[in-house]
Design an enzyme around this catalytic site. Sequence first.
Site, PDB file in Angstrom:
ATOM      1  N   HIS A 149      62.956  24.707  57.335  1.00 57.99           N
ATOM      2  CA  HIS A 149      63.043  23.636  58.637  1.00 57.99           C
ATOM      3  C   HIS A 149      65.171  23.744  57.931  1.00 57.99           C
ATOM      4  CE1 HIS A 149      59.034  22.509  59.313  1.00 57.99           C
ATOM      5  NE2 HIS A 149      59.537  22.332  60.754  1.00 57.99           N
ATOM      6  N   ASP A 197      64.170  31.498  60.258  1.00 56.70           N
ATOM      7  CA  ASP A 197      63.396  30.364  59.698  1.00 56.70           C
ATOM      8  C   ASP A 197      62.422  30.261  60.609  1.00 56.70           C
ATOM      9  OD1 ASP A 197      62.931  26.814  60.581  1.00 56.70           O
ATOM     10  OD2 ASP A 197      64.621  27.390  59.403  1.00 56.70           O
ATOM     11  N   GLY A 198      61.073  29.745  59.637  1.00 56.17           N
ATOM     12  CA  GLY A 198      59.957  29.423  59.984  1.00 56.17           C
ATOM     13  C   GLY A 198      59.423  28.598  60.893  1.00 56.17           C
ATOM     14  N   HIS A 199      60.282  27.815  61.507  1.00 60.21           N
ATOM     15  CA  HIS A 199      60.470  27.315  62.531  1.00 60.21           C
ATOM     16  C   HIS A 199      61.514  27.337  63.551  1.00 60.21           C
ATOM     17  CE1 HIS A 199      60.036  23.922  65.909  1.00 60.21           C
ATOM     18  NE2 HIS A 199      58.778  23.130  65.056  1.00 60.21           N
ATOM     19  N   GLU A 311      48.588  22.876  64.923  1.00 54.21           N
ATOM     20  CA  GLU A 311      49.239  22.114  66.129  1.00 54.21           C
ATOM     21  C   GLU A 311      49.402  23.745  66.375  1.00 54.21           C
ATOM     22  OE1 GLU A 311      52.649  20.361  64.207  1.00 54.21           O
ATOM     23  OE2 GLU A 311      51.785  18.581  64.082  1.00 54.21           O
ATOM     24  N   GLU A 327      51.073  18.345  72.001  1.00 52.69           N
ATOM     25  CA  GLU A 327      52.145  17.390  71.587  1.00 52.69           C
ATOM     26  C   GLU A 327      53.669  17.069  72.310  1.00 52.69           C
ATOM     27  OE1 GLU A 327      53.938  19.587  67.328  1.00 52.69           O
ATOM     28  OE2 GLU A 327      55.951  17.935  67.935  1.00 52.69           O
ATOM     29  N   CYS A 395      59.420  13.436  65.376  1.00 56.85           N
ATOM     30  CA  CYS A 395      60.578  14.588  66.093  1.00 56.85           C
ATOM     31  C   CYS A 395      59.996  14.037  67.873  1.00 56.85           C
ATOM     32  CB  CYS A 395      59.666  16.489  65.839  1.00 56.85           C
ATOM     33  SG  CYS A 395      58.205  15.908  66.254  1.00 56.85           S
TER      34      CYS A 395
END
Lengths: 633, 633
Positions: A149, A197-199, A311, A327, A395
């Site tokens: 992240h 980025d993975g996210h 998720e 979420e 978050c």
Amino acid sequence: MTNKDEIDTTIVTSVAPTASARVQLRPLDATGVVIEDGLLAERQRVNRAVTLLRGAEELERAGTLENLRIAAGRARGSRRGMVFSDSDVYKWLEAIAWEIGREPSAELERLAHETIGLVGAAQEPDGYLNSWCQVVDPAWRWTDLEMGHELYCAGHLIQAGVAFARTTGDVSLLTIARRFADLICDVFGGDDNTGTDGHPGIEVALVELYRQTGERRYLELADTLTSRRGFGTFAGGRFDLEYYQDAEPVREARSIVGHAVRALYFAAGVTDIYAETGDEALLESMLRQWDDLTAAKSYLTGGVGSRHYGESIGDPYELPPDRAYCETCAAIASIMWNWRMLLVTGESRFADLFERTLYNGFLSGHSLDGESFFYVNALQSRTGDRRHTWNPVACCPPNVMRVLASLHHYLATTTDSGIQLHQYASSRIRAVCPAAGPVELAVNTDYPWSGAIEVEVVSTGDAEWTLSLRIPAWARAAILDGAPVEPGSYAELTRNWRAGDKVTLEIDVLPRLTAPNPRIDAVRGCLAVERGPVVYCLEEQDLPAEADLASVAIDSVADPVDHGPVEPLGGVPGVALAGVVRDLERWRQTEYRDLQELPATVSAAPTQLLAVPYFAWANRSQGGMRVWIPTTD
Amino acid sequence: MTNKDEIDTTIVTSVAPTASARVQLRPLDATGVVIEDGLLAERQRVNRAVTLLRGAEELERAGTLENLRIAAGRARGSRRGMVFSDSDVYKWLEAIAWEIGREPSAELERLAHETIGLVGAAQEPDGYLNSWCQVVDPAWRWTDLEMGHELYCAGHLIQAGVAFARTTGDVSLLTIARRFADLICDVFGGDDNTGTDGHPGIEVALVELYRQTGERRYLELADTLTSRRGFGTFAGGRFDLEYYQDAEPVREARSIVGHAVRALYFAAGVTDIYAETGDEALLESMLRQWDDLTAAKSYLTGGVGSRHYGESIGDPYELPPDRAYCETCAAIASIMWNWRMLLVTGESRFADLFERTLYNGFLSGHSLDGESFFYVNALQSRTGDRRHTWNPVACCPPNVMRVLASLHHYLATTTDSGIQLHQYASSRIRAVCPAAGPVELAVNTDYPWSGAIEVEVVSTGDAEWTLSLRIPAWARAAILDGAPVEPGSYAELTRNWRAGDKVTLEIDVLPRLTAPNPRIDAVRGCLAVERGPVVYCLEEQDLPAEADLASVAIDSVADPVDHGPVEPLGGVPGVALAGVVRDLERWRQTEYRDLQELPATVSAAPTQLLAVPYFAWANRSQGGMRVWIPTTD
């Protein structure tokens, strides 16, 4: 390569397309918009008075600020919290920036000033900034793009920096963010590090940084990071490629998949890139993904994310109410995406989904008193869920804060020919559009509780221009100045407006029953109650004494009717439903029965049920809840 | 403290209660039982001819055997696979032990001999044996009880050692296991280490080791490890306390919770401890937990585990068919527990659930050709699931092997007064009971496809004794020698039996429709098809061309009827259902609609649907499947 002439940094808003951007609608300068009264005003008030200050306390209590102090050499100790917890600080700072822009606050300004100083002190000489790397393992830098992240956190830093520059003119945080962004451009902009980025999350930030500074390489990096996705970069990782939006290149993607927040942040970024580059393949992909989302992968609340595992967005029509993940951050990401799609297309369906998500899947994440939050927003709870004051994965809370502090950015837009109202609230709206010059509107309404909306032209330039009013697709009917208008589009009034002109819109917000697509297995045989844009639910504590949430059923023939204010929930309107309490005693201790053994009917006693707004659930004592209610059929 | 006089090691069976055990029923010496023909015989044949040998290859390919070679100093390299992968070897060895006991095999004996030699070579001088610890980090020993699975692996080693001792008399693996068990007693038996394993499993093994050796301290350790659970030992771990059955002491537990396999292995162990100690609080807890399981937490297939997250049992009535986890190992653990509950109570409901789980949630985990497996056994798949030939988490395949190799252990039991038949298959059953002396029975049946069961007394001692035949609770009717008998109990025939006597039982296995408890939200408005003990499903490939699994519905008034053999599935009987194909076109691209907009009826065309046994699904081309079928009502 800069083209600073395109940039207009005087327009304060969270999303600020350049002059050459491919947008049908342009955001307003939000400093001219004030939400004065009603539900949204109350949420902004609570956010300011309670939630933002609570954020400061919780960031301290969780060690999130202390991590930066350790990184800055101002404190000693071990780092605490998740790898991405720096982003909680940045989101909270962004929220303060928008809040200060809304209305000055010495206390918030002091908190922001201190924290920005701390962030600057923690930054490495080369611009790098990430307390995990700096405190735990300096060798970790850029080694765990899948789960680390780092770019995600940088994105939130950039967004906060841009927000302060826009609302206060103070560029100290923007300067910090830009130094980091420049390092990221150097590391990831060429062929040395071809990762991403993975996210997702940095994409929207880099586009906004480009919009703020005119530096085109930020936009180019956003495009580069986006285009690297979809080739199995994260193969062999903890989750499958879909989780990271890495299974298909975005320009070819047919569906929206994977981790819901990642998918939706990414979509927001891709839409922004389209707006600034005009790359039609991106827009086509976004339209396909939006159709996929709304055809089979979104909840009635606007919530997204059907699976706790990963998720993630599930298969089409896999929409369990009880194990809905939804979420709060996914609702926020959807709000972000839909706002951008609205700007890009000008189509009311995006404002409709923005509204649905705002009043349901988003507001449900924030308690009425502003003190606590939901991370997961299920549509059914058998045992009752408790809101948390903070969360190890924190978050959502600061993400809620930044949306509430910037809600007024999303009410209206302009085009060359006029002004468009998308979300309704008692408000003052000052806008400038080429056709009309400076215009001020006063909106008076108790929306969403009432569908009566009065728009008064307080002042206007002397010219013909068009006022467009969104007529939500959910409305059964709407009447504008005495004439019916079609739901699912914008009603347009082109006039030579004068100060004092008034327009009256009446949208039918009577309670209604909503049926699910028969392909949604998890809610077969059920109906939901909606009232205007607000989804309702049954809470266990409102049931007749002899009933529980499994034994009640509603009559699909009887219309739901207004019940009047529910005082324990701040006087929100309740909805009364005709139903029954079924006698399920013979099913005790039995899961499954031979159909031949069953009597033809279950005995049932008539009853009346009270439904309350879904977003307001779990604000009293703990108890079960359900949005989808079995029918007596 | 030994009481070896209680032990009878001549009785070869997987569960061998001592003479003083509190059991109502006693297992047979399984060397006298042969399943000769029919579905179960075929599964045993495939297991022997294909699956057990494939296991050897896959354990080699995955590095699981190589890990032991590295630990033994016979090879070099890095350890591969999960932390608990040694247990895959032990389960596979246990399967071979039972298979050799069933019928000798030079090849399987050679494989076992080699592998047992390897296991012995890998053992540390002090008895410790765990390739993760030995290869990766010797300092890790006993440091990660929460997730390390050391005692869990030891349990499977012990079970394999006991199995070889029982079927072959070869105690080489038992000796290895016992040295490790002695070390574990030393480490965990006193007050120095008051821990217990995060993953139960060693409890059943220690009880069986006690039963095999007469060493009471193994039983005592099983009791000690059990009694330590429920006090928050694993607080602060990766999951909540329920996951580890650590939220309540077992003697007080009211419900069955947490990770499904852990909960059910634990229950099997607790039941065994009750059987040997007579601690009534344990039995009462087991009865409460069984009631909880069967009232609200188990699937029609006998599968257990509603959540992918935490592989766990969900809330009561949370039983989604699509996201059912129903791990094959959970079905196996349930089979283990129900067998023990049957022995302890003598009540047919436990044999009923054993049967339901065996023919559905368990057999579904093993492909018809024996080459591949399901880890997750959902009751609905929209896109089709593929069986895997092995899995990085390879717990299920060798677990399937050991159950199939020992299936014949579970057909019958004895009491002082007679013989009880619990599961029906064409078989020879040799039993000895005090009343009858040596008895041999020949069972002829095509069960579960046919309900006609003929039991012939081939030989018997000259005395009166009672033959008890389980009449499944699912049966609408059953006729024994011309007279109706009551489903849900044992039909008892007390006679002075003679060689050549025959009894004919006819159980109604006509296809039937099954309704779910209205509290099970996820399958509201649906029915399932069952035929005898076998749950059926629709597979997408059997649908009419214009239909899909969401558009079909069945008529709840029309009886399902036999369709005849389905040849692509080895001739298993199909079931024909009267139904319709609904026209859902107007729901395209629409998830939710105002009920007022809906026409009163959906147009639907009559059709006939073919249902096939659930356990046989996913053996042809990939496609969707559903057990619960919407009704036309």
